[in-house]
Design a protein around this motif. Structure first.
Motif, PDB file in Angstrom:
ATOM      1  N   ILE A 137       0.856  -1.186   0.000  1.00  0.00           N
ATOM      2  CA  ILE A 137       0.000   0.000   0.000  1.00  0.00           C
ATOM      3  C   ILE A 137       0.889   1.232   0.000  1.00  0.00           C
ATOM      4  CG2 ILE A 137      -1.905  -1.114   1.220  1.00  0.00           C
ATOM      5  CD1 ILE A 137      -0.951   0.515   3.708  1.00  0.00           C
ATOM      6  N   GLU A 138       0.331   2.347  -0.396  1.00  0.00           N
ATOM      7  CA  GLU A 138       1.085   3.590  -0.388  1.00  0.00           C
ATOM      8  C   GLU A 138       0.849   4.283   0.950  1.00  0.00           C
ATOM      9  OE1 GLU A 138       1.170   5.753  -4.061  1.00  0.00           O
ATOM     10  OE2 GLU A 138       0.262   4.060  -5.087  1.00  0.00           O
TER      11      GLU A 138
ATOM     12  N   TRP B  94       0.888   7.323   1.987  1.00  0.00           N
ATOM     13  CA  TRP B  94       0.097   8.534   2.026  1.00  0.00           C
ATOM     14  C   TRP B  94      -1.404   8.287   1.874  1.00  0.00           C
ATOM     15  CZ3 TRP B  94      -2.751   8.967  -2.313  1.00  0.00           C
ATOM     16  CH2 TRP B  94      -2.290   8.319  -3.458  1.00  0.00           C
ATOM     17  N   TRP B  95      -1.790   7.129   1.428  1.00  0.00           N
ATOM     18  CA  TRP B  95      -3.188   6.843   1.106  1.00  0.00           C
ATOM     19  C   TRP B  95      -4.128   7.088   2.288  1.00  0.00           C
ATOM     20  CZ3 TRP B  95      -6.268   7.050  -2.619  1.00  0.00           C
ATOM     21  CH2 TRP B  95      -7.435   6.305  -2.704  1.00  0.00           C
TER      22      TRP B  95
ATOM     23  N   ALA C  29      -5.535  10.686   2.452  1.00  0.00           N
ATOM     24  CA  ALA C  29      -6.305  11.205   1.319  1.00  0.00           C
ATOM     25  C   ALA C  29      -7.727  11.583   1.733  1.00  0.00           C
ATOM     26  CB  ALA C  29      -6.339  10.173   0.200  1.00  0.00           C
TER      27      ALA C  29
ATOM     28  N   ARG D 285     -10.637   9.117   0.720  1.00  0.00           N
ATOM     29  CA  ARG D 285     -10.680   7.772   1.309  1.00  0.00           C
ATOM     30  C   ARG D 285     -11.579   7.754   2.538  1.00  0.00           C
ATOM     31  NH1 ARG D 285      -6.130   3.770   3.556  1.00  0.00           N
ATOM     32  NH2 ARG D 285      -7.489   1.960   3.521  1.00  0.00           N
TER      33      ARG D 285
ATOM     34  N   GLU E  23       1.377  13.583  -4.052  1.00  0.00           N
ATOM     35  CA  GLU E  23       1.697  12.151  -4.009  1.00  0.00           C
ATOM     36  C   GLU E  23       0.699  11.336  -4.823  1.00  0.00           C
ATOM     37  OE1 GLU E  23       1.555  14.190  -1.428  1.00  0.00           O
ATOM     38  OE2 GLU E  23       3.267  13.856  -0.089  1.00  0.00           O
ATOM     39  N   CYS E  24      -0.577  11.709  -4.739  1.00  0.00           N
ATOM     40  CA  CYS E  24      -1.621  11.028  -5.497  1.00  0.00           C
ATOM     41  C   CYS E  24      -1.402  11.208  -6.997  1.00  0.00           C
ATOM     42  CB  CYS E  24      -2.982  11.569  -5.075  1.00  0.00           C
ATOM     43  SG  CYS E  24      -4.380  10.801  -5.911  1.00  0.00           S
TER      44      CYS E  24
ATOM     45  N   TRP F 182      -7.478  11.988 -10.327  1.00  0.00           N
ATOM     46  CA  TRP F 182      -6.380  11.608  -9.431  1.00  0.00           C
ATOM     47  C   TRP F 182      -5.527  12.841  -9.177  1.00  0.00           C
ATOM     48  CZ3 TRP F 182      -6.066   6.671  -7.555  1.00  0.00           C
ATOM     49  CH2 TRP F 182      -6.830   5.706  -8.201  1.00  0.00           C
TER      50      TRP F 182
END
Length: 114
Positions: free
Chosen positions: A10-11, A13-14, A17, A20, A53-54, A68
């Motif tokens: 997984i990233e 930074w996710w 977000a 999310r 980052e996204c 995105w």
């Protein structure tokens, strides 16, 4: 930034977000063809702490479509503009105006023009 979690990558930074929520309730907005939905998604992105980052991740993954990092993607490229189908109106409609979120200079080579 990638991390290993329970056998999947997984990233990092996710989790930060704004889109999310753990239930994918905004997926229809971020993957819509409707200008109002695209505008809403871009507005959500504009206030996101991990927008860069996204966007960089979407470019690296060559995301086929959707919003995105505040940008609209089609076939792995950032679309510079989007309009309704059919003949453009003589007088642009205010609801058809998408928020302008500038693409960082180091990523501008990934823009797709009409």
């Amino acid at each position: 930034m990638l991390a290993q979690l329970s056998g999947s990558i997984i990233e990092d930074w996710w989790g930060e977000a704004r889109c999310r929520d753990g239930e994918a309730s905004l997926a229809a907005v971020f993957f819509s063809e409707e200008l109002q939905d695209i505008a809403r998604a871009k507005t959500i992105c504009s206030e996101c702490p991990v927008i860069l980052e996204c966007l960089e991740g979407a470019i690296a993954r060559r995301e086929p479509w959707g919003v995105w990092g505040g940008q609209l993607f089609l076939n792995g490229k950032i679309l510079a503009t989007k309009r309704r189908r059919g003949r453009p109106p003589k007088h642009p409609r205010p609801e058809d105006q998408l928020p302008d979120i500038p693409v960082p200079a180091h990523l501008r080579t990934h823009l797709r023009t009409a």
